[in-house]
Scaffold this active site. Structure first.
Site, PDB file in Angstrom:
ATOM      1  N   ASP A 223      10.440   5.401  -9.931  1.00 30.28           N
ATOM      2  CA  ASP A 223      10.060   5.911 -11.242  1.00 30.28           C
ATOM      3  C   ASP A 223      10.784   7.211 -11.583  1.00 30.28           C
ATOM      4  O   ASP A 223      11.091   7.479 -12.751  1.00 30.28           O
ATOM      5  CB  ASP A 223       8.550   6.130 -11.311  1.00 30.28           C
ATOM      6  CG  ASP A 223       7.781   4.832 -11.514  1.00 30.28           C
ATOM      7  OD1 ASP A 223       8.434   3.778 -11.660  1.00 30.28           O
ATOM      8  OD2 ASP A 223       6.533   4.866 -11.536  1.00 30.28           O
TER       9      ASP A 223
ATOM     10  N   LYS B 257      -0.601  -4.370  -2.955  1.00 31.74           N
ATOM     11  CA  LYS B 257      -1.906  -3.924  -2.466  1.00 31.74           C
ATOM     12  C   LYS B 257      -2.031  -2.446  -2.820  1.00 31.74           C
ATOM     13  O   LYS B 257      -1.557  -1.579  -2.096  1.00 31.74           O
ATOM     14  CB  LYS B 257      -2.015  -4.159  -0.957  1.00 31.74           C
ATOM     15  CG  LYS B 257      -3.444  -4.089  -0.396  1.00 31.74           C
ATOM     16  CD  LYS B 257      -3.906  -2.690  -0.147  1.00 31.74           C
ATOM     17  CE  LYS B 257      -5.276  -2.643   0.520  1.00 31.74           C
ATOM     18  NZ  LYS B 257      -5.763  -1.262   0.720  1.00 31.74           N
TER      19      LYS B 257
ATOM     20  N   SER C 277       0.822  -1.205   0.000  1.00 32.15           N
ATOM     21  CA  SER C 277       0.000   0.000   0.000  1.00 32.15           C
ATOM     22  C   SER C 277       0.865   1.269   0.000  1.00 32.15           C
ATOM     23  O   SER C 277       1.575   1.538  -0.957  1.00 32.15           O
ATOM     24  CB  SER C 277      -0.955  -0.042   1.193  1.00 32.15           C
ATOM     25  OG  SER C 277      -1.914   0.969   1.111  1.00 32.15           O
TER      26      SER C 277
END
Length: 474
Positions: free
Chosen positions: A333, A347, A322
């Site tokens: 990224d 999740k 999460s």
């Protein structure tokens, strides 16, 4: 204008033009006819919609009537409504649930990290309720519950057929009450029985490398290497307050890099994760939420004086989920951090607490998925997700079950308050704490900062800030 509709009366007065009056009457009838026609056009659609609703819920209404008429005991309406809503939520996904009026206050305390329970974060893995991670320092962690344990029963009640919300309710209770957990553990043929004493789960979420004599955390691994270390166990209301305090200490000590340990971090409040990412980025997307209708809410980094520029290595494993996946995935990224360890849990769904009945009850409903800056949705159970779920490390280092247990055992020792420790243990912790952390994932993260070539940016940031340092991937 009104004057345009008047003509002069020879007697000196003014009267309405009869032709204009007739036109107005005609226009009124035209409008009235159009409204009535529109209503008649809509009636079949409205009737069809009403008929569809009646058809859909006719069986439910029939069962409700039968239960009230023929069940052996009298039934309160609220009991049937409660059960119907809970069953409806259960059919959506394991993360949605119904919070009845008498449960709402306790649920809100759990959300804000202050409640009585066993202290575990649950998820679904291979169709089984699975401990993503026991909250560090909580009752379950201290009782030996491990990440990856499948939860089979609580106090003799099987978990099969329940929702995650139902299970969370069963795990909370009075302080010092017993929760009998039946767990299926990897490598064990027979289930493992563990008794956990419920207790407060209002714990600090930001930890360091070792405890100092006054009980506070030391976040510097070695004064000579100047490598900082921050371990975040979950994301609660106070996480960023304590995280910023740790960063301030590291900046003051001229740290050359940071190891951010998100292993066994099951997630928590998304906004806290967004703020953590923002400390390491000056601009760009952090995360977005995608709904069923493809509407997107985007969170972007801002340039502020609280930003830090030293290189970052993030540790993750299969129990990182999460919000911890948002932090690791977003910084990966942007090329702002090197990720070391194992693939995360996957999740990536967003739950909102939606009030019902004038704030007296609520539903916890999955409303969106997290999407990383690269466009990937990290939720494992998303249809068509393929192999793109979760966050994959740049440097993969997999621990054995024995190694993972050793890491958790070491953390349990460190997380205890200093006062009740035996003197010998205390002396060992302060004289050689590095031994407790030298698992292979931690060692790999340390090597990346110490020996990997890290290019330095040539641009200077605002006055008073350190020079920008970027991390390239190995």
């Amino acid at each position: 204008m009104l004057a345009d509709c008047l003509r002069v009366n020879p007697t000196g007065g003014a009267v309405f033009d009869e032709s204009v009056d007739m036109q107005r009457h005609a226009l009124t009838w035209v409008v009235l006819f159009a409204v009535i026609a529109a209503m008649f056009i809509q009636l079949p659609q409205m009737a069809a919609k009403q008929d569809s609703v009646i058809h859909t819920y006719s069986t439910l209404i029939e069962v409700d009537a039968l239960a009230k008429q023929r069940f052996v005991e009298s039934i309160e309406d609220e009991r049937l409504v409660d059960g119907a809503i809970r069953g409806m939520m259960l059919k959506l996904d394991p993360y949605s649930g119904y919070i009845a009026p008498d449960e709402l206050a306790a649920f809100e305390r759990r959300v804000h990290g202050d409640f009585i329970g066993v202290g575990v974060e649950l998820g679904i893995h291979d169709g089984h309720f699975t401990i993503i991670a026991p909250l560090e320092g909580g009752p379950a962690a201290l009782s030996g519950v491990l990440p990856g344990d499948q939860l089979l029963a609580i106090d003799g009640v099987a978990t099969k057929g329940l929702s995650l919300f139902d299970i969370e309710e069963m795990l909370t209770g009075r302080a010092d009450s017993r929760a009998e957990l039946r767990l299926q553990r990897a490598g064990h043929e027979e289930p493992v029985e563990i008794t956990v004493l419920r207790g407060p789960v209002a714990i600090g979420t930001v930890r360091g490398f070792r405890r100092l004599e006054d009980g506070t955390w030391d976040h510097m691994l070695d004064p000579d290497d100047r490598i900082g270390y921050v371990r975040v166990s979950t994301f609660c209301d106070n996480t960023m307050r304590d995280f910023d305090a740790a960063l301030e200490k590291l900046v003051s000590a001229d740290a050359r890099g940071l190891i951010l340990d998100l292993r066994f971090n099951p997630g928590g409040l998304m906004q806290q994760a967004v703020e953590m990412v923002d400390r390491f980025l000056r601009d760009g997307a952090i995360v977005s939420t995608v709904t069923r209708r493809k509407a997107v809410h985007e969170y972007h980094a801002t340039d502020s004086e609280s930003d830090v520029d030293f290189p970052v290595v993030i540790l993750i494993n299969e129990a990182s989920a999460s919000s911890s996946e948002i932090v690791a995935g977003a910084l990966q990224d942007h090329g702002r951090a090197v990720i070391v360890g194992e693939r995360s849990f996957g999740k990536g769904s967003v739950q909102h607490l939606i009030p019902l009945n004038g704030q007296k009850a609520a539903v916890k409903l999955t409303v969106a998925y997290y999407r990383l800056p690269s466009g990937r949705i990290i939720h494992r159970q998303l249809r068509g997700a393929g192999d793109s779920w979760g966050v994959k490390p740049d440097v993969e280092v997999r621990l054995t079950n024995e190694e993972r247990k050793a890491v958790l055992d070491a953390r349990r020792i460190l997380d205890l308050p200093p006062s009740p420790r035996p003197v010998t243990t205390k002396e060992f912790l302060y004289s050689a704490p590095l031994d407790l952390y030298l698992d292979r994932q931690f060692s790999a993260a340390r090597e990346v900062i110490l020996h990997h070539r890290i290019p330095r940016g040539s641009t200077e940031k605002k006055q008073g800030r350190r020079r920008c340092i970027l991390v390239s991937r190995p």
